[in-house]
Design a protein around this motif. Structure first.
Motif, mmCIF file in Angstrom:
data_model
loop_
_atom_site.group_PDB
_atom_site.id
_atom_site.type_symbol
_atom_site.label_atom_id
_atom_site.label_comp_id
_atom_site.label_asym_id
_atom_site.label_seq_id
_atom_site.Cartn_x
_atom_site.Cartn_y
_atom_site.Cartn_z
ATOM 1 N N LEU A 198 0.832 -1.209 0.000
ATOM 2 C CA LEU A 198 0.000 0.000 0.000
ATOM 3 C C LEU A 198 0.864 1.256 0.000
ATOM 4 O O LEU A 198 0.401 2.343 0.312
ATOM 5 C CB LEU A 198 -0.962 0.002 1.190
ATOM 6 N N GLY A 199 2.131 1.102 -0.378
ATOM 7 C CA GLY A 199 3.051 2.234 -0.355
ATOM 8 C C GLY A 199 3.692 2.380 1.008
ATOM 9 O O GLY A 199 3.719 1.447 1.811
ATOM 10 N N ASP A 200 4.225 3.556 1.283
ATOM 11 C CA ASP A 200 4.852 3.841 2.573
ATOM 12 C C ASP A 200 3.755 4.221 3.567
ATOM 13 O O ASP A 200 3.086 5.249 3.414
ATOM 14 C CB ASP A 200 5.855 4.984 2.431
ATOM 15 N N ALA A 201 3.570 3.398 4.594
ATOM 16 C CA ALA A 201 2.472 3.619 5.541
ATOM 17 C C ALA A 201 2.604 4.961 6.250
ATOM 18 O O ALA A 201 1.613 5.673 6.455
ATOM 19 C CB ALA A 201 2.411 2.479 6.554
ATOM 20 N N GLY A 202 3.808 5.330 6.654
ATOM 21 C CA GLY A 202 4.024 6.602 7.324
ATOM 22 C C GLY A 202 3.661 7.784 6.447
ATOM 23 O O GLY A 202 2.987 8.730 6.878
ATOM 24 N N ASP A 203 4.093 7.742 5.198
ATOM 25 C CA ASP A 203 3.774 8.827 4.269
ATOM 26 C C ASP A 203 2.278 8.938 4.034
ATOM 27 O O ASP A 203 1.714 10.039 3.983
ATOM 28 C CB ASP A 203 4.480 8.607 2.937
ATOM 29 N N ARG A 204 1.614 7.802 3.932
ATOM 30 C CA ARG A 204 0.177 7.844 3.680
ATOM 31 C C ARG A 204 -0.592 8.271 4.938
ATOM 32 O O ARG A 204 -1.660 8.880 4.818
ATOM 33 C CB ARG A 204 -0.303 6.482 3.170
#
Length: 209
Positions: A198-204
């Motif tokens: 799901l991509g970078d969790a922190g960034d999202r």
């Protein structure tokens, strides 16, 4: 993989699908992560020790079930772990809280520690380490190393997504630590990101890049 539990509850899987979608907004992603963490928390706390205490209902006295022992400890692996931590604290507000600050070196994919603060008497508590992504497993294994050095003996690891490589790394480093996750994905890419993921969790979570 007897050390790995994948929570396949329909609500968990439905919410995870929305989180994977790149069109999902930051606010919606945060809300869903908080909700899904509560659902995962039911599984990871399933075997909490119980005792009884005498209470009086409006009808009669009874010996009623209640949690036994010291309050559990939740340890967030910063920064993305805070998304799981927030939801779990709503479910278990009396839990003690710790933080492990690690970031991944983009060249070596190895963890670099910058912060560590843990509750007292970890040896007498169930300790649940939380991080949305179990990718290479290096940061997670390093965090568990720190917790064991502080005396933790009963540890569980909770994540949103896991890659086979990360699960194998954790089993090799800490075979005594059960893993609970919402999904076991296919693999890592060359940069160490989970696919399909799901991509970078922190960034999202935080709307950063």
């Amino acid at each position: 993989m007897d050390h790995l539990t994948v929570v396949d509850h329909p609500l968990v899987q439905h919410k995870l699908t929305i989180m994977r979608d790149e069109a999902t907004s930051t606010a919606e992603f945060r809300r869903l992560l908080r909700e899904i963490s509560q659902l995962l928390a039911y599984e990871v706390t399933r075997e909490l020790p119980m005792t009884t205490k005498k209470i009086k209902t409006p009808m009669v006295e009874m010996d009623a079930p209640t949690l036994a022992g010291r309050k559990l400890a939740l340890v967030s692996i910063l920064r993305a772990g805070n998304g799981l931590l927030d939801g779990m604290l709503e479910l278990v507000p009396s839990a003690r809280v710790g933080f492990v600050g690690l970031y991944r070196d983009e060249e070596t994919l190895e963890p670099v520690q910058y912060y560590f603060k843990a509750p007292s008497e970890l040896n007498d508590r169930l300790v649940i380490a939380v991080d949305p992504m179990l990718a290479t497993g290096n940061s997670s294994a390093a965090a568990i190393d720190l917790l064991k050095k502080e005396g933790a003996q009963n540890i569980r690891f909770l994540c949103l997504l896991a890659a086979p490589e990360g699960v194998a790394r954790m089993k090799e480093a800490h075979p005594d630590v059960p893993i609970v996750t919402a999904a076991l994905d296919e693999r890592l890419n060359e940069k160490g990101y989970i696919l399909p993921g799901l991509g970078d969790a922190g960034d999202r979570m935080f709307g950063t890049r």
